[in-house]
Scaffold this active site. Sequence first.
Site, PDB file in Angstrom:
ATOM      1  N   ASP A   2       0.910  -1.227   0.031  1.00  0.00           N
ATOM      2  CA  ASP A   2       0.022  -0.059  -0.246  1.00  0.00           C
ATOM      3  C   ASP A   2       0.981   1.209   0.157  1.00  0.00           C
ATOM      4  OD1 ASP A   2      -1.967   2.054   0.202  1.00  0.00           O
ATOM      5  OD2 ASP A   2      -2.600   1.520   2.260  1.00  0.00           O
ATOM      6  N   GLU A  67      -2.941  -2.240  -3.057  1.00  0.00           N
ATOM      7  CA  GLU A  67      -4.130  -1.589  -2.595  1.00  0.00           C
ATOM      8  C   GLU A  67      -4.399  -0.258  -3.526  1.00  0.00           C
ATOM      9  OE1 GLU A  67      -6.211   1.394  -0.419  1.00  0.00           O
ATOM     10  OE2 GLU A  67      -4.092   1.193  -1.208  1.00  0.00           O
TER      11      GLU A  67
END
Length: 335
Positions: A2, A67
């Site tokens: 992420d 993500e």
Amino acid sequence: MDTVGVGEMSNWQRDPFGGEIADGILYGRGACDMKGALAAMVYAAKALIESDPPLTGDLYIAGVVQEETCEGLALQHIVEEEGLRPDWVLLGEPTNLQIARGQRGRMELQIRVQGRSCHASAPERGINAIYEAARIVVGLELLAPKLDRDPFLGQGTIAVTDINSASKSLDMCVDHDVITKNVNHNTIPDGCTLYIDRRLTTAETETHALNEVRRIIAREDVRAEVKVPVYNAKSYRGYRTEKRLYFSPWIISEEDPFLLQVSEIVDAVLGFVPRIGKWNFSTDGVYSAGTAGIPTVGFGPGEEAYAHTVDEQVRLNDLKAAAQVYAQLAARMLR
């Protein structure tokens, strides 16, 4: 896990990979979005293991990949492929130690504009796909202020984020022993592709958003088609995934028992009643709450404004505070 690339290194005043600390602040790419929260969660689990409280359930820390490009994808794999369906999900995306209970949805749109190529010395003989696309861009700009506004999530948005064009005519360029193909710049382009970022309120569906763009194309009398592209990529372990780039909005009630528990723990541990708000960006909550219907709450260190910036940073004291909240919350929910 992420985070995004550093971009132009020369724009950074500090080494984006250096983890420099100054005046109690940690600097670097991913500091607040969201390796800081991931570290706080790891240390929260460590504290639970060392204190050995009588827990009656299982605690999972999920460090998910991809993500930024396809949020919710890895979490969907955990639930639907691995068979792990949690009762609650706490997301550590930056909230400045406040609470987030929702976000707008997100979708990507791809518009392919068809023109007709000809020699650039006589442009009237062709149809310039860039000019045709420009008319659509103006239409999208005029559409933006008319998009739906949600009393909590705010207004939907639309933005052109990438544009490229091409002509079918190619030059063969010889440079010493190297032969390369270059797009011919004296040819009217017969194709142009636009990529659009669309943020959605709860009242805006995928079909609704597509039809808005189709009306602009029809009004401008442009040969073009619009669709939601498919994310197709391999993870760092070689696992291939495909997913249409549509992610639904979600909101959890202010009276949800899990949210109230998080608020109580923040008050007890940190000594203040947290503000209940929303994220402007998109998170894995699009799957956990938006698709799977699992109660989902956001709480994390770091300020949203620093995410993806050359000044990305997080306060060390906030990392410690978040770790304390995570540990106490897990002990409360699983006792």
